[in-house]
Design an enzyme around this catalytic site. Sequence first.
Site, mmCIF file in Angstrom:
data_model
loop_
_atom_site.group_PDB
_atom_site.id
_atom_site.type_symbol
_atom_site.label_atom_id
_atom_site.label_comp_id
_atom_site.label_asym_id
_atom_site.label_seq_id
_atom_site.Cartn_x
_atom_site.Cartn_y
_atom_site.Cartn_z
ATOM 1 N N ASN A 209 0.852 -1.196 0.000
ATOM 2 C CA ASN A 209 0.000 0.000 0.000
ATOM 3 C C ASN A 209 0.884 1.241 0.000
ATOM 4 O O ASN A 209 2.104 1.142 0.045
ATOM 5 C CB ASN A 209 -0.965 -0.021 1.193
ATOM 6 C CG ASN A 209 -0.204 -0.085 2.503
ATOM 7 O OD1 ASN A 209 0.532 0.823 2.852
ATOM 8 N ND2 ASN A 209 -0.360 -1.193 3.229
ATOM 9 N N LYS A 337 -14.422 1.931 15.248
ATOM 10 C CA LYS A 337 -13.190 1.120 15.166
ATOM 11 C C LYS A 337 -12.497 1.046 16.522
ATOM 12 O O LYS A 337 -11.968 0.011 16.912
ATOM 13 C CB LYS A 337 -12.246 1.705 14.109
ATOM 14 C CG LYS A 337 -11.073 0.804 13.789
ATOM 15 C CD LYS A 337 -10.303 1.255 12.568
ATOM 16 C CE LYS A 337 -11.007 0.891 11.274
ATOM 17 N NZ LYS A 337 -10.247 1.229 10.077
#
Length: 397
Positions: A209, A337
């Site tokens: 990434n 989260k």
Amino acid sequence: MTLHGKKILLGLTGGIAAYKAAELARLLVKAGAEVRAAMTDAATRFLAPTTLQALTGQPVWTDLWDARVRDAMGHIALSRDRELIAVAPASADFLAKAAAGLADDLLSALVLARRCPLLVAPAMNVEMWENPATQRNVERLRADGVLVAGPVAGDQACGETGMGRMLEPEALLAEIEAAFQPKLLAGKRVLVTAGPTEEPIDPVRVVTNRSSGKMGYAVARAAREAGAEVTLVSGPVALAAPWGVRRVPVRTAREMFEAVRENVGGCDVFFAVAAVADFRPRQPAQAKIKREGLGRLAIELEPNPDILAWVTAQQNAPFCVGFAAESENLSANAEAKRRKKGVPLLAANLAPQALGADDNEITLFDARGAHPLGRAPKLELARRLVAHVAALLPQAR
Ligand code: CTP
């Protein structure tokens, strides 16, 4: 302008590393510091005072009896308004004098009469450094609260190799910047993950990434500046390890997981800053995949271990800080989260904007709600994050 307006006295003693002090003076001025330089007699044999005068834009001081200082009180007047004295290079002789409290020349007198912190950057021949007398002096100075930056090992001007080289000017600048940071994590051990991971498809191709590692490295540096002992488990990035931080390089998520497992014991804080690949190719090819004969290529992925989840589940888990890169609905996603990951603190930013940039905008989420840290350079945000964590620590442990 990391040292904007900071009043620094740069002291130079005799040593060939004095030429590096000229570059340090330039870097300090560039960082916004107001630099006053004082040189010993021996230092002036290696570097002309004119050089430092030109770089700092101020007169350079060499003489205890300088008539320019009123009432011959130079040793007090010149160091009184300083916020830091940095002596680079610091010779064996200077360290001995400073350790003993001698003051028979201008620089040692300034040092003895100071009210501000003192940082020394030793530079000398390896035998002089290793001599028990020097080691004793350095220990004494450390015990007196003096910051000792370096030396490092390497080739020496005398032709020998070993400990005694002065830190490079960039590293010294970082040490001086660190000296101005509050020691909020003194005595704490900190583990940081940073950067991307690389998951092999075949021997030459990877799934990865766009994480640059900059935020994680900034957190590692900020924790070190705050006095912590820092280990940085880093995926493949193009960044130098922050000075004084122990770096463990890894490639894959599983290697990162292993490195975290090996290093997390005894840690007080874990910052999971890495952009860990959630999935990896299930069966990486042993040989490079060839294009011929392949119409389409499907790569089957399987999940990687969740490193942060593993750490939070440990008995005696450190205080865990998760990071979240969200592309939308920052607040709702981030708080969800935080709960899902079971971490006391989550640092959230908007994903594509933050990637690779030097600036970032972060909001912290903890049990008390959202705390926007604003937009700033990543190092500045990392320092604010460290301050927030330090304030939460006593309650958390
Ligand atoms: N993390 C980790 N190990 C993983 C994946 C993530 O330690 N295998 C950590 C990251 O370092 C970060 C936090 O978990 O601190 C959140 O990562 P993120 O990928 O955003 O969380 P996910 O639960 O995977 O959520 P998403 O579906 O948004 O990717």
